[in-house]
Design a protein around this motif. Structure first.
Motif, PDB file in Angstrom:
ATOM      1  N   SER A  74      38.543  50.908  40.145  1.00  0.00           N
ATOM      2  CA  SER A  74      38.193  49.575  39.661  1.00  0.00           C
ATOM      3  C   SER A  74      39.131  49.154  38.531  1.00  0.00           C
ATOM      4  CB  SER A  74      36.746  49.570  39.147  1.00  0.00           C
ATOM      5  OG  SER A  74      36.461  48.365  38.464  1.00  0.00           O
ATOM      6  N   ILE A  75      39.286  47.848  38.373  1.00  0.00           N
ATOM      7  CA  ILE A  75      40.135  47.324  37.303  1.00  0.00           C
ATOM      8  C   ILE A  75      39.419  47.336  35.954  1.00  0.00           C
ATOM      9  CG2 ILE A  75      41.564  45.896  38.801  1.00  0.00           C
ATOM     10  CD1 ILE A  75      39.843  43.475  37.907  1.00  0.00           C
ATOM     11  N   MET A 130      41.668  43.588  43.510  1.00  0.00           N
ATOM     12  CA  MET A 130      40.566  44.495  43.833  1.00  0.00           C
ATOM     13  C   MET A 130      39.658  43.947  44.930  1.00  0.00           C
ATOM     14  SD  MET A 130      37.991  46.242  41.146  1.00  0.00           S
ATOM     15  CE  MET A 130      36.418  46.933  41.675  1.00  0.00           C
ATOM     16  N   TYR A 131      39.517  42.640  44.939  1.00  0.00           N
ATOM     17  CA  TYR A 131      38.635  42.020  45.931  1.00  0.00           C
ATOM     18  C   TYR A 131      39.413  41.040  46.790  1.00  0.00           C
ATOM     19  CZ  TYR A 131      34.692  43.754  43.128  1.00  0.00           C
ATOM     20  OH  TYR A 131      33.787  44.548  42.469  1.00  0.00           O
ATOM     21  N   MET A 136      41.520  40.184  39.490  1.00  0.00           N
ATOM     22  CA  MET A 136      40.420  40.328  40.454  1.00  0.00           C
ATOM     23  C   MET A 136      40.912  40.314  41.912  1.00  0.00           C
ATOM     24  SD  MET A 136      37.321  40.829  39.228  1.00  0.00           S
ATOM     25  CE  MET A 136      36.001  39.947  40.082  1.00  0.00           C
TER      26      MET A 136
END
Lengths: 405, 493
Positions: B419-420, B437-438, B434
């Motif tokens: 995760s960031i 990651m997504y 974001m």
């Protein structure tokens, strides 16, 4: 309906619905069996295109939970989404929603790990467990089910596949949408897969069972337990309609440690306690039939709530059990209990400040009587707003959730 | 907008009404006073707030938010301002809504094992209020002496002990919130709550984008019978990493497992003379708590596992003072690095624990290839890395190179399924990351949820999700020692 064509070739078998597929008396026209998340996305997208109402089903053990759906064109059977990716070294597992909970537990146990939750129904799937969202007795140490979900992939009403969270325990990137789907009864999306944090299976387990002849006894024992630092995994109260109730205290840890803690608990509770090294048969399972209520109260009022439910039920033989230390109680009505009897209990509980009662499952005649399953739901307008944004046409299990959502 | 200008336009027009709501002393318009709020714990991002309000009641918060909603003026909630992602970065033409005057501990309810507090209460004050009864509030962010419970709710704060005890979301039972339209809603209470969607769970960690918490009911945790802290020294990071893996796979769940590398140890040693074993390339700080008998059994096992993994020295401490001595080096590490390097960036990324050795090796390679020093201080038990990327901002181009290294470390985290951000939040600082990651559908779904509760986009806009206006800005650079640390008011780790 056009849904039949063109979809089963894309990883989604379709068949006609039968009486066995009925939910709340509604027989779906079609049943879809997607084989993976993408196929689930495609069939949901097709259903959106045709404006179909959709209910998801995993193991089918809780189709009678929640409100009656107002419409059911398509039943989506998720049992094809059955896969387990266990990353043992990280104490994490990601599971397809259609995976049987029992299968997941076996795989984890073989690696000396567990998902620290006691299922309340046998035979269910992971998706169903999450969508119904309730937790069994062992929730004091590692939290309730919602505390163990670290990521989720959900197919939205419009067929879009969206993920939140991830596969690491510590992660604060983005909204924790999994919280909304946990216990959401499939009204905000169809759960496709879930990532959980796991725990090692403790090497030793003991169950101390102590009969409690009266509410006052139970109160005293809970107070003594609260004051000790013995850190039980579960403190389960069982309050049957007749005869004495009991308290079960589950202790887990190292073999050396557990023995000493058992001694401490037995001494604290006094009297005749039985000590076992296995959980009793049917541990945590709720009755499979009859109307079932979830009663939530401030923990210190658990015993009072249990006895109060007994009084309110009068001769309806309601059994109350649950996690006394957390204030989560289940009231089980014998099959056939009339709506008036159920409503008397609900009304009595709901009129006490700080107490709430929700019918997890109502028998058909209770639904027919128009019994309010939810009572007053704080924040309902916000919930409606969330529903409107994620399922604007209200096609996902419409009517199954609070406030007719 | 020039920072010396008085608040203007829509915000300025609200000031008389804000004074009626919050009183004369509850509204700050003076430029110099507004300037004290221009940033949170990430000072690289700063903006002068249009106006600052300091409400004292939930009704005032609701009235302020209603006023904002009615006039389309954005508001930014702020607690103690210790956040590290610029989540409380003010809006130049908005209202900064500061909860610091709402600091009553309303109730400690021992029988129900919970506390009811206002959002401005400092995290540690909950524990202080509960301690006489044998309880504490488990989430313990490093800034716990000053950070507020309301801020913890916004950020879903954890702390060194979240490995065992979880984050804020695992402890909150009830929330009073003011929604972005200014409505007051009470969710949950002292009981476990069972009503409808878990809005409490979704609100926690929403970084002020879904409204303001005005009252929080938190569960309290029984103080453990015994707590033991262990310090183990290794000649390599790999050996330390092996020890962590074997502890976790042995089924021991410590309350904290922290690790520092040679550079971090060196900095801590210079700053606070923590007296860690000489020659250590890695130290591990492990804390165990629980029933005394369990802790004793676990301590023996952890000590054995560390020595099997190659620890050349292991110390244990059970008294509070002795334990504090072990923690001293770890807790001072961030500030200490500020003393050995003119500037540094603190990164907050997460990797699956099993990927730690590989990711640490890659960070070492990255550091060697770029000549940029990286000190590693991290929560090893849950794979939450806090690499400190060191540079001299007087040197042309150094900041940019450090940012590249810092960004590359985040990429490593994502590449390894992590995760960031593990605890600092997205805020402004990572909003543009974001999308790494997504996917677009994930982000669009987050946005659907956000707009459900804030259709007009006035609650802490330009935070948490990427926006075209926002992206392109530089990530945060920390210079020297954090002002709160300098003032002795907080620790960071």
């Amino acid at each position: 309906m056009t849904l039949v064509e063109g979809l089963d070739a894309e990883g989604c078998a379709l068949r006609e619905g039968t009486g066995a597929d009925a939910v709340g008396g509604l027989v779906p026209a079609r049943v879809a069996l997607p084989s993976d998340t993408r196929a689930l996305g495609r069939v949901m997208s097709a259903a959106a295109g045709e404006g179909l109402t959709v209910v998801a089903r995993g193991g089918g053990t809780a189709m009678d939970w929640g409100g009656l759906p107002r419409g059911l064109d398509l039943l989506v059977d998720t049992t094809g989404l059955s896969w387990i990716e266990h990353i043992a070294g990280d104490l994490v597992v990601e599971v397809g929603a259609g995976t049987p909970v029992a299968e997941l537990f076996e795989v984890l146990a073989a690696a000396g790990q567990r998902l620290s939750v006691d299922p309340v129904r046998a035979g269910g799937t992971v998706g169903g467990m999450v969508a119904t969202g309730v937790s069994g007795p062992r929730r004091l140490l590692n939290g309730a089910l919602r505390d163990l979900v670290i990521g989720m992939t959900v197919v939205r009403a419009d067929g879009v596949v969206a993920r939140s969270g991830g596969r690491v325990v510590k992660n604060v990137a983005g909204y924790d949408l999994a919280k909304l789907h946990t216990g959401g009864l499939g009204t905000l999306g169809v759960v496709a897969s879930v990532a959980f944090r796991l725990h090692p299976v403790p090497r030793a387990l003991r169950v101390v069972t102590r009969p409690v002849p009266s509410g006052a006894h139970a109160e005293r024992m809970l107070t003594v337990l609260r004051r000790s630092t013995v850190t039980p995994s579960a403190v389960e109260l069982d309050w049957p309609p007749e005869g004495p109730g009991s308290l079960r205290v589950v202790l887990e840890g190292t073999p050396e440690g557990v023995e000493a803690r058992v001694t401490e608990v037995v001494e604290a509770l006094g009297g005749e306690s039985a000590v076992a090294d296995t959980l009793p048969e049917g541990w945590g399972l709720l009755p499979v039939e009859g109307t079932l209520a979830l009663v939530s109260v401030p923990p210190a009022e658990s015993v009072r709530a249990a006895t109060r439910v007994g009084e309110l039920a009068a001769d309806a033989d309601v059994r109350v059990s649950g996690s006394a230390r957390s204030g989560t109680l289940y009231a089980s009505f014998p099959p056939g209990t009339g709506a008036v009897g159920v409503e008397t209990v609900l009304g009595g509980v709901r009129s006490t400040p700080g107490w709430s009662a929700t019918l997890l499952r109502a028998e058909p005649h209770v639904h027919a009587a128009g019994t309010d399953l939810w009572g007053e739901v704080p924040g309902l307008p916000l919930m409606r707003a969330v529903k409107d944004s994620l399922d604007p046409d209200h096609r996902l299990a419409p009517g199954r959730f609070a406030g007719g959502i | 907008m020039s920072e010396t200008e008085a608040p203007r336009t829509a915000v300025a027009a609200l000031v008389p009404r804000l004074r009626e709501i919050c009183g004369e002393d509850g509204v700050l318009t003076d430029t110099s006073r507004r300037r004290t709020y221009e940033s949170d714990g990430l000072p690289h991002h700063h903006a002068l707030p249009g106006v600052v309000v300091l409400p004292t009641t939930a009704d005032q918060v609701a009235a302020v938010v209603r006023l904002c909603a009615g006039n389309g003026v954005p508001f930014v909630p702020r607690g103690a301002g210790t956040g590290l992602s610029a989540g409380a970065l003010p809006h130049a033409e908005g209202v900064l809504l500061v909860t610091s005057r709402m600091r009553r501990v309303i109730e400690i309810d021992v029988e129900n094992e919970c506390a009811v507090v206002e959002p401005g209460v400092a995290n540690l004050d909950v524990t202080r209020a509960a301690a006489p009864y044998g309880y504490y509030y488990a989430p313990d962010p490093s800034s716990q002496q000053v950070c507020s419970v309301g801020g913890n709710v916004a950020e879903n704060s954890g702390g060194a002990h979240c490995l065992k005890y979880g984050f804020t979301v695992n402890h909150v039972r009830g929330l009073d919130i003011v929604t972005p339209s200014g409505e007051q809603v009470r969710l949950g209470g002292k009981g476990p709550g069972a009503h409808g969607y878990d809005l409490i769970g979704a609100f926690i960690g929403s970084e002020g984008t879904l409204g303001v918490a005005t009252r929080v009911t938190v569960g309290l945790t029984r103080s453990p019978e015994r707590t033991v802290t262990l310090l183990s020294a290794f000649t390599s990071m790999d050996a330390g990493g092996r020890a962590v893996s074997s502890i976790i796979s042995a089924g021991v769940l410590p309350s904290a497992v922290e690790m520092m590398d040679a550079l971090a140890i060196e900095a801590a040693e210079r700053a606070v003379a923590c007296d860690y074993p000489a020659g250590a390339a890695a130290v591990l700080v492990v804390e165990l708590d629980g029933p005394a008998v369990e802790v004793d059994a676990q301590l023996a096992e952890v000590t054995r596992l560390c020595s099997e993994a190659g620890a050349f020295e292991t110390r244990t401490a059970s008294g509070a003072d002795e334990r504090a001595r072990i923690w001293k080096g770890r807790k001072s590490a961030f500030a200490a690095v500020g003393r050995i390097s003119p500037s540094y960036i603190v990164q907050d990324g997460v990797v699956p624990r099993t990927a730690l050795p590989e990711v640490l090796r890659r960070i070492t390679e990255l550091s060697a290839a770029t000549g940029i020093r990286v000190a590693n201080v991290f929560h090893a038990g849950d794979g939450n890395l806090h690499p400190l990327v060191l540079f001299d901002d007087a040197e042309p181009g150094a900041a940019e190179r450090a940012e590249e290294v810092s960004g590359a470390i985040l990429d490593l985290c994502i590449e390894h399924g992590g995760s960031i951000t593990g605890e600092h939040g997205v805020g402004v600082d990572k909003a543009c990351k974001m999308p790494r990651m997504y996917g677009p559908d994930d982000l669009a779904t987050f946005d659907l949820f956000r707009r459900a509760l804030d259709p007009d986009g006035i609650a802490n806009p330009d935070k948490l999700l990427p926006t075209p206006r926002l992206c392109g800005e530089r990530p945060g650079v920390r210079k020297g020692v954090h002002p709160l640390v300098e003032a002795g008011r907080a620790e960071q780790f």
